[in-house]
Design a protein around this motif. Structure first.
Motif, short mmCIF file in Angstrom:
data_model
loop_
_atom_site.label_atom_id
_atom_site.label_comp_id
_atom_site.label_asym_id
_atom_site.label_seq_id
_atom_site.Cartn_x
_atom_site.Cartn_y
_atom_site.Cartn_z
N LEU A 83 0.82 -1.21 0.00
CA LEU A 83 0.00 0.00 0.00
C LEU A 83 0.86 1.26 0.00
O LEU A 83 0.50 2.26 -0.63
CB LEU A 83 -0.94 -0.02 1.21
N GLU A 86 2.12 1.74 -3.49
CA GLU A 86 1.03 2.23 -4.33
C GLU A 86 0.88 3.74 -4.18
O GLU A 86 0.68 4.46 -5.17
CB GLU A 86 -0.27 1.53 -3.97
N ASN A 90 1.14 6.60 -7.04
CA ASN A 90 0.05 7.57 -7.26
C ASN A 90 0.56 9.01 -7.27
O ASN A 90 0.00 9.87 -7.95
CB ASN A 90 -1.03 7.40 -6.20
N VAL A 100 -2.55 0.76 -11.47
CA VAL A 100 -1.73 0.08 -10.47
C VAL A 100 -2.65 -0.74 -9.57
O VAL A 100 -3.71 -0.25 -9.14
CB VAL A 100 -0.93 1.09 -9.63
N TYR A 101 -2.24 -1.97 -9.27
CA TYR A 101 -3.07 -2.82 -8.40
C TYR A 101 -2.18 -3.54 -7.39
O TYR A 101 -1.10 -4.03 -7.72
CB TYR A 101 -3.84 -3.86 -9.22
N CYS A 102 -2.66 -3.62 -6.13
CA CYS A 102 -1.97 -4.32 -5.05
C CYS A 102 -2.62 -5.67 -4.79
O CYS A 102 -3.84 -5.75 -4.64
CB CYS A 102 -2.00 -3.50 -3.76
N ILE A 124 1.66 -4.73 -7.83
CA ILE A 124 2.50 -4.75 -6.63
C ILE A 124 1.98 -5.91 -5.78
O ILE A 124 0.81 -5.92 -5.41
CB ILE A 124 2.40 -3.42 -5.86
#
Length: 204
Positions: A83, A86, A90, A100-102, A124
């Motif tokens: 996080l 991320e 951003n 973007v994705y966690c 990520i």
């Protein structure tokens, strides 16, 4: 590499943040990553490793979303690290449409698989969760251009090294960039397998 050689949205973001010149470590690694080299980037905290990672990925992907499969994969140690990274991305995505994705263990895996299937550019992920999603056919790694590890010291705990080593077995040609505060001899196995001719860039 000077910031002026980055794509325009990154130059605008850096200027807005008051960053005019790269740090010494960033000068060393940004041009090498841009050139496509696989690297072990070794430097202490505060050298600019995370920003180097973010700038390099956004620049490599030209700041533009493309199709559905991810083109960049970054391994991190846990949910908090995912996080936080991320948020770092951003902060530099203005003027781009990159997605973007966690992916981490605490989230429902079916929701994660569906979100990735809908289309992302940068994933990520924690190693164990990435491999679970992959073996559920929930992520296509065939388009991957760059694979990174943030703060790689965590790899030597809880079988993470084996989990990350599985990934190159499932993908074709890819650039690998490992960020760490120290080089571990166990990385020699990667240099003998999928990180051929990888350079070590070190700053004390």
């Amino acid at each position: 590499m000077a910031f002026k050689k980055l794509i325009q949205p990154l130059k605008d973001s850096l200027e807005n943040k008051g960053f005019n010149e790269p740090l010494p470590f960033q000068k060393l690694v940004l041009s090498k990553i841009k050139g496509g080299a696989s690297l072990f980037c070794i430097a202490p905290m505060g050298a600019g490793k995370t920003t180097s990672m973010v700038l390099s990925v956004i620049h490599k992907l030209k700041g533009r979303a493309f199709e559905d499969a991810p083109r960049a994969l970054i391994f991190v140690k846990n949910k908090q690290a995912a996080l936080q990274l991320e948020l770092e991305f951003n902060a530099f995505l203005r003027g781009t449409d990159l997605r973007v994705y966690c992916a981490y263990d605490e989230l429902d895996i079916d929701r994660q698989r569906d979100a990735i299937y809908e289309g992302v550019d940068i994933v990520i992920a924690t190693p164990k969760r990435l491999n679970k999603i992959f073996f559920l056919n929930g992520i296509n790694l065939n388009k991957l251009q760059i694979c990174m590890v943030e703060d790689a010291e965590f790899l030597f705990r809880d079988h993470n090294l084996a989990e990350v080593t599985r990934t190159p077995e499932s993908i074709g040609k890819c650039q690998y960039v490992i960020f760490s505060s120290a080089y571990d001899k166990r990385f020699d196995r990667w240099r003998d397998s999928f990180m051929y001719n990888a350079q070590i860039v070190k700053m004390n």
